[in-house]
Design a protein around this motif. Structure first.
Motif, PDB file in Angstrom:
ATOM      1  N   ALA A 145     -17.124  19.246 -49.362  1.00 36.44           N
ATOM      2  CA  ALA A 145     -18.226  19.345 -49.872  1.00 36.44           C
ATOM      3  C   ALA A 145     -19.595  20.335 -50.394  1.00 36.44           C
ATOM      4  O   ALA A 145     -19.548  21.033 -50.333  1.00 36.44           O
ATOM      5  N   LEU A 146     -19.464  19.834 -51.463  1.00 32.37           N
ATOM      6  CA  LEU A 146     -20.201  20.916 -52.639  1.00 32.37           C
ATOM      7  C   LEU A 146     -21.457  20.637 -52.753  1.00 32.37           C
ATOM      8  O   LEU A 146     -21.901  19.291 -52.991  1.00 32.37           O
ATOM      9  N   LEU A 147     -22.516  21.186 -51.904  1.00 32.96           N
ATOM     10  CA  LEU A 147     -24.121  21.174 -52.256  1.00 32.96           C
ATOM     11  C   LEU A 147     -24.565  22.207 -53.475  1.00 32.96           C
ATOM     12  O   LEU A 147     -24.332  23.112 -54.176  1.00 32.96           O
ATOM     13  N   MET A 148     -25.072  20.900 -54.810  1.00 34.23           N
ATOM     14  CA  MET A 148     -25.420  21.903 -55.925  1.00 34.23           C
ATOM     15  C   MET A 148     -24.357  22.816 -56.115  1.00 34.23           C
ATOM     16  O   MET A 148     -25.249  23.514 -57.161  1.00 34.23           O
ATOM     17  N   PRO A 149     -23.360  22.188 -56.707  1.00 36.85           N
ATOM     18  CA  PRO A 149     -23.010  23.276 -57.025  1.00 36.85           C
ATOM     19  C   PRO A 149     -22.924  24.059 -58.332  1.00 36.85           C
ATOM     20  O   PRO A 149     -22.721  23.156 -59.308  1.00 36.85           O
ATOM     21  N   CYS A 150     -22.355  25.128 -59.025  1.00 44.28           N
ATOM     22  CA  CYS A 150     -22.332  25.749 -60.142  1.00 44.28           C
ATOM     23  C   CYS A 150     -21.154  25.670 -60.715  1.00 44.28           C
ATOM     24  O   CYS A 150     -20.213  26.448 -60.066  1.00 44.28           O
ATOM     25  N   ASP A 151     -20.511  24.551 -61.577  1.00 39.77           N
ATOM     26  CA  ASP A 151     -19.239  24.735 -62.199  1.00 39.77           C
ATOM     27  C   ASP A 151     -19.482  25.888 -63.249  1.00 39.77           C
ATOM     28  O   ASP A 151     -19.247  25.568 -64.551  1.00 39.77           O
ATOM     29  N   ILE A 152     -19.524  27.445 -62.972  1.00 41.74           N
ATOM     30  CA  ILE A 152     -19.512  28.349 -63.474  1.00 41.74           C
ATOM     31  C   ILE A 152     -18.219  27.896 -64.919  1.00 41.74           C
ATOM     32  O   ILE A 152     -18.619  28.841 -65.537  1.00 41.74           O
ATOM     33  N   LEU A 220     -34.147  18.058 -59.017  1.00 44.34           N
ATOM     34  CA  LEU A 220     -35.143  19.401 -59.460  1.00 44.34           C
ATOM     35  C   LEU A 220     -34.514  20.310 -60.148  1.00 44.34           C
ATOM     36  O   LEU A 220     -34.855  21.364 -60.266  1.00 44.34           O
ATOM     37  N   ASP A 221     -33.505  20.353 -60.157  1.00 45.52           N
ATOM     38  CA  ASP A 221     -32.306  21.542 -60.449  1.00 45.52           C
ATOM     39  C   ASP A 221     -32.438  22.231 -61.460  1.00 45.52           C
ATOM     40  O   ASP A 221     -31.667  21.699 -62.674  1.00 45.52           O
ATOM     41  N   THR A 222     -33.396  22.983 -61.538  1.00 45.13           N
ATOM     42  CA  THR A 222     -33.353  23.870 -63.192  1.00 45.13           C
ATOM     43  C   THR A 222     -31.902  25.165 -63.103  1.00 45.13           C
ATOM     44  O   THR A 222     -31.723  25.790 -64.383  1.00 45.13           O
ATOM     45  N   GLN A 223     -30.715  25.311 -61.902  1.00 45.68           N
ATOM     46  CA  GLN A 223     -29.954  26.384 -62.096  1.00 45.68           C
ATOM     47  C   GLN A 223     -28.976  25.787 -62.482  1.00 45.68           C
ATOM     48  O   GLN A 223     -28.321  26.208 -63.237  1.00 45.68           O
ATOM     49  N   THR A 224     -28.770  24.544 -61.509  1.00 47.67           N
ATOM     50  CA  THR A 224     -27.051  23.634 -62.423  1.00 47.67           C
ATOM     51  C   THR A 224     -27.986  22.121 -62.307  1.00 47.67           C
ATOM     52  O   THR A 224     -27.259  21.764 -60.953  1.00 47.67           O
ATOM     53  N   PRO A 225     -27.650  22.522 -62.936  1.00 46.31           N
ATOM     54  CA  PRO A 225     -28.507  20.527 -63.331  1.00 46.31           C
ATOM     55  C   PRO A 225     -26.802  19.746 -62.957  1.00 46.31           C
ATOM     56  O   PRO A 225     -26.692  19.648 -63.428  1.00 46.31           O
ATOM     57  N   PRO A 226     -27.571  18.419 -62.107  1.00 37.18           N
ATOM     58  CA  PRO A 226     -26.463  17.550 -61.885  1.00 37.18           C
ATOM     59  C   PRO A 226     -26.018  17.152 -63.603  1.00 37.18           C
ATOM     60  O   PRO A 226     -24.631  17.130 -63.639  1.00 37.18           O
ATOM     61  N   LYS A 227     -26.199  17.030 -64.704  1.00 38.42           N
ATOM     62  CA  LYS A 227     -25.375  16.285 -65.457  1.00 38.42           C
ATOM     63  C   LYS A 227     -24.885  17.279 -66.261  1.00 38.42           C
ATOM     64  O   LYS A 227     -23.493  17.393 -66.485  1.00 38.42           O
ATOM     65  N   HIS A 228     -24.616  18.859 -65.585  1.00 47.05           N
ATOM     66  CA  HIS A 228     -23.813  19.710 -65.883  1.00 47.05           C
ATOM     67  C   HIS A 228     -22.341  20.047 -65.006  1.00 47.05           C
ATOM     68  O   HIS A 228     -21.597  20.681 -65.598  1.00 47.05           O
ATOM     69  N   HIS A 229     -23.190  20.175 -64.210  1.00 49.31           N
ATOM     70  CA  HIS A 229     -21.997  20.870 -63.170  1.00 49.31           C
ATOM     71  C   HIS A 229     -21.899  20.050 -61.822  1.00 49.31           C
ATOM     72  O   HIS A 229     -20.726  20.175 -60.922  1.00 49.31           O
ATOM     73  N   CYS A 230     -22.611  18.764 -61.726  1.00 47.10           N
ATOM     74  CA  CYS A 230     -21.726  18.004 -60.804  1.00 47.10           C
ATOM     75  C   CYS A 230     -20.621  16.093 -61.464  1.00 47.10           C
ATOM     76  O   CYS A 230     -20.321  15.945 -61.055  1.00 47.10           O
ATOM     77  N   HIS A 231     -22.026  15.684 -62.850  1.00 47.41           N
ATOM     78  CA  HIS A 231     -21.432  15.131 -63.370  1.00 47.41           C
ATOM     79  C   HIS A 231     -19.850  14.813 -64.043  1.00 47.41           C
ATOM     80  O   HIS A 231     -19.161  13.451 -63.942  1.00 47.41           O
ATOM     81  N   PRO A 232     -19.295  15.920 -64.441  1.00 50.56           N
ATOM     82  CA  PRO A 232     -17.956  15.891 -65.692  1.00 50.56           C
ATOM     83  C   PRO A 232     -16.874  15.796 -63.979  1.00 50.56           C
ATOM     84  O   PRO A 232     -15.889  14.995 -63.812  1.00 50.56           O
ATOM     85  N   LEU A 233     -17.004  16.651 -62.550  1.00 48.28           N
ATOM     86  CA  LEU A 233     -16.173  16.350 -61.963  1.00 48.28           C
ATOM     87  C   LEU A 233     -16.376  14.673 -61.556  1.00 48.28           C
ATOM     88  O   LEU A 233     -15.175  14.230 -61.161  1.00 48.28           O
ATOM     89  N   GLU A 234     -17.666  14.612 -60.643  1.00 50.29           N
ATOM     90  CA  GLU A 234     -17.578  12.754 -60.892  1.00 50.29           C
ATOM     91  C   GLU A 234     -17.188  11.587 -61.155  1.00 50.29           C
ATOM     92  O   GLU A 234     -15.993  11.240 -60.829  1.00 50.29           O
ATOM     93  N   LYS A 235     -17.403  12.173 -62.703  1.00 46.67           N
ATOM     94  CA  LYS A 235     -16.167  10.845 -63.651  1.00 46.67           C
ATOM     95  C   LYS A 235     -15.334  11.489 -63.496  1.00 46.67           C
ATOM     96  O   LYS A 235     -14.038  11.216 -63.673  1.00 46.67           O
ATOM     97  N   GLY A 236     -14.703  12.543 -63.850  1.00 47.75           N
ATOM     98  CA  GLY A 236     -12.917  13.152 -63.497  1.00 47.75           C
ATOM     99  C   GLY A 236     -12.577  12.232 -62.148  1.00 47.75           C
ATOM    100  O   GLY A 236     -11.520  11.778 -62.436  1.00 47.75           O
TER     101      GLY A 236
END
Length: 284
Positions: A145-152, A220-236
């Motif tokens: 489970a990835l909770l508000m993941p930071c894809d550093i 409402l995440d301004t630290q790890t916005p989903p479009k940058h940190h979640c969506h690329p993995l989900e699409k992959g």
């Protein structure tokens, strides 16, 4: 699927298998790693969840750990090298190595009655990066489970896509170095450059597509916005044919400050379900 546990009726009393909280010092390549194991009541063996906190680790999601223990799962949380009293110096690669050290330690355990066919992982924020990397690499992790993941690993890609988002992430890293031994933003960025082909989580999508993955996004995440940190993995994962991805989007911030009970419900229901399905498959 809802849990079967009625929290108002479970009392273990004076019995041999009461719930417990145990401090563990795990030997690692840089010295000791400080860990805490939350053990459930009742006779085992019990599944195990490895819980990875973010950077620097102010939010450790221990309410999630307590809830999972009530569901009958062991939960192990620990501090990476160079953080919160653990030995050594802090770095991204050291985080990943520490995660494997902890997993290997628990796989060898003969004392805590762990069901080693049902080992899972959770990661919040930068812990999501660690959790994703470990889950992709190690077959022993049956679900994650990835909770508000930071894809550093996507830092430089984010910088190209959204300057404000990359600046926010840079500031978080910079502030975190005050808490961590040996940490410097310049060293983080150099690690990311050197590992730009393997650090981004979407590069691991084909591996993560083989097992259940839960991704919780905070809108409402301004630290790890989903479009940058979640969506690329989900699409992959979806593009590689993965069918076991589950996504929940919550109207909250990076730490789900006003959605803790909902976050707990999502996580506990998810692990109760995947653990039950795994147990059923093993019994057939």
């Amino acid at each position: 699927m809802k849990s079967l546990i009625n929290y108002g009726e479970i009392h273990y009393g004076d019995v041999p298998n009461r719930p417990n909280q145990i401090g563990i010092i795990i030997p690692g390549p840089r010295g000791k790693l400080l860990a805490t194991l939350y053990t459930p009541g009742g006779k085992g063996p019990h599944p195990l969840v490895l819980l990875f906190h973010g950077i620097p680790g102010n939010e450790q999601n221990l309410d999630v750990a307590q809830a999972l223990r009530r569901e009958g799962l062991h939960v192990l949380t620990f501090h990476y090298s160079g953080s919160w009293g653990s030995d050594g110096e802090y770095s991204l690669k050291n985080n990943l190595e520490d995660a494997e050290t902890v997993l290997d330690f628990m796989l060898k355990d003969k004392f805590y009655s762990i069901d080693k066919s049902r080992i899972y992982a959770i990661g919040h924020s930068l812990g999501g990066f660690v959790c994703g990397q470990l889950s992709a690499k190690r077959k022993e992790i049956a679900a994650c489970a990835l909770l508000m993941p930071c894809d550093i690993g996507r830092f430089f890609r984010i910088k190209e896509e959204d300057g404000a988002a990359s600046e926010s992430l840079y500031q978080i890293l910079e502030e975190s170095t005050l808490w961590l031994r040996g940490a410097k933003v310049e060293l983080f960025l150099e690690e990311i450059k050197q590992n730009r082909s393997i650090f981004p989580l979407e590069t691991l999508a084909w591996q993560l597509a083989k097992k259940p993955v839960l991704c919780v996004e905070a809108l409402l995440d301004t630290q790890t916005p989903p479009k940058h940190h979640c969506h690329p993995l989900e699409k992959g994962i979806l593009s590689t044919g993965g069918t076991q991805l589950r996504v929940h989007a919550l109207q909250t911030d990076h730490c789900a400050a006003d959605y803790r009970l909902e976050l707990i419900r999502i996580v506990t229901d998810y692990f109760w379900e995947v653990s039950s399905e795994k147990e059923l498959s093993l019994s057939q």
